[in-house]
Write an enzyme that holds these catalytic residues in place. Sequence first.
Site, PDB file in Angstrom:
ATOM      1  N   ALA A  78       0.850  -1.182   0.000  1.00 60.46           N
ATOM      2  CA  ALA A  78       0.000   0.000   0.000  1.00 60.46           C
ATOM      3  C   ALA A  78       0.890   1.239   0.000  1.00 60.46           C
ATOM      4  O   ALA A  78       2.072   1.182   0.353  1.00 60.46           O
ATOM      5  CB  ALA A  78      -0.922  -0.006   1.215  1.00 60.46           C
ATOM      6  N   GLY A 126       0.224  -5.095   0.838  1.00 63.64           N
ATOM      7  CA  GLY A 126      -0.989  -5.108   0.032  1.00 63.64           C
ATOM      8  C   GLY A 126      -0.834  -5.841  -1.278  1.00 63.64           C
ATOM      9  O   GLY A 126      -1.812  -6.371  -1.811  1.00 63.64           O
ATOM     10  N   GLU A 163      -1.315  -9.433  -0.421  1.00 62.89           N
ATOM     11  CA  GLU A 163      -2.738  -9.632  -0.166  1.00 62.89           C
ATOM     12  C   GLU A 163      -3.542  -9.649  -1.461  1.00 62.89           C
ATOM     13  O   GLU A 163      -4.523 -10.394  -1.586  1.00 62.89           O
ATOM     14  CB  GLU A 163      -3.236  -8.528   0.770  1.00 62.89           C
ATOM     15  CG  GLU A 163      -2.680  -8.688   2.181  1.00 62.89           C
ATOM     16  CD  GLU A 163      -2.865  -7.460   3.051  1.00 62.89           C
ATOM     17  OE1 GLU A 163      -3.482  -7.585   4.120  1.00 62.89           O
ATOM     18  OE2 GLU A 163      -2.391  -6.372   2.659  1.00 62.89           O
ATOM     19  N   GLU A 174       4.026  -5.498   7.572  1.00 57.00           N
ATOM     20  CA  GLU A 174       3.324  -4.382   8.198  1.00 57.00           C
ATOM     21  C   GLU A 174       3.766  -4.111   9.628  1.00 57.00           C
ATOM     22  O   GLU A 174       3.769  -2.955  10.069  1.00 57.00           O
ATOM     23  CB  GLU A 174       1.808  -4.639   8.154  1.00 57.00           C
ATOM     24  CG  GLU A 174       1.179  -4.487   6.784  1.00 57.00           C
ATOM     25  CD  GLU A 174       1.254  -5.746   5.931  1.00 57.00           C
ATOM     26  OE1 GLU A 174       0.643  -5.751   4.853  1.00 57.00           O
ATOM     27  OE2 GLU A 174       1.916  -6.722   6.360  1.00 57.00           O
TER      28      GLU A 174
END
Length: 257
Positions: free
Chosen positions: A66, A111, A114, A134
Site C-alpha cells: 500500500a 498489500g 494480499e 506491516e
Amino acid sequence: MSENLIEVVDNAGIVRLTISRPKALNALNTAVLAELERVLAGLEGRADLRAVVITGAGEKSFVAGADIAEMREKTAEQARDFARQALDTFKRLETLPVPTVALVNGFCLGGGCELALACDWAVASDNAIFGQPEVLLGVIPGFGGTQRLPRRVGPAMAIDLCTTGRKIDANEALRIGLVNRVMPQAELESYVEELTKQLGGNGPQSVRAAKQAIHDGMDQDLDSALALENALFAFCFAGDEQTEGMSAFVEKRKPNF
C-alpha cells in the site's frame, strides 16, 4: 480518470489487468483501488469471460504494498475506510466466477501479497519477493492478509510471516504453498499465456462450477460442501457443454465449447 492506472487488455475473454504506477513500484493508493474496483465491476456479468490475469507494470514489482505516503497521516477512521475499500475491491476479484491469476515479478509485499492471495493462482518469476512486513511499520495487514494467508499456507506459517515481517523468496513461497509455480523471469509470460489458453479452452460452465464448489465449500462443513458439489455436478449435465465434452472424448476429437 486522468491517469491510466489500470491497463486493460482483452483477448477473446482472457482479460489482463496491469497496475501501472511503476515509479511507485505499483503501490496501491485510493485512486488505484477505485479504478481497479470499477474495472472488476465491469467484468462481473460478462458471459464471455474466461480468465483474468493481474500484474504490475515493469519487472521490478508486482505491487510493493500500500502507498505509505498516503497512509502516513490517516486517522484511525480514515485507515478503516481505506482498508475497507481494499477489502471490497479484493473481494470483487476473489469472487469473479472465472479463474484469476496473479503474475508476480519482483516485489509482492504487504498489500501486493494480499492482492495475490485474492487470486486463484499465483505464478511467480524467480526474482519475486513476498512478505507481510506491516509490523515493521507499527500496523498489521489490513487488506485481508491475516485471514487469506493462513487459509493458503496454514496458521503457523502465517503467524511467522505476519509477526516477524520477514521477506521470503519465490522458492520458499512455492514450498509453503503461497504460489503455484516459479520459473525464470524470461519464461513467465509464455507460461501464463499457455495457462490462460488452457483455462479458456476448457468447458467454461464446468470451470466456473469447479471454482464455485471449492470457494463456497471451504466455508461449509463437509456434508454441506459435498451436497454443494453434488448439486453443481448435476447442474453440469443440464446444458450442452457436458454433451459436447463427453461426445468429443468418445469420438476422440477436441471438444468445441
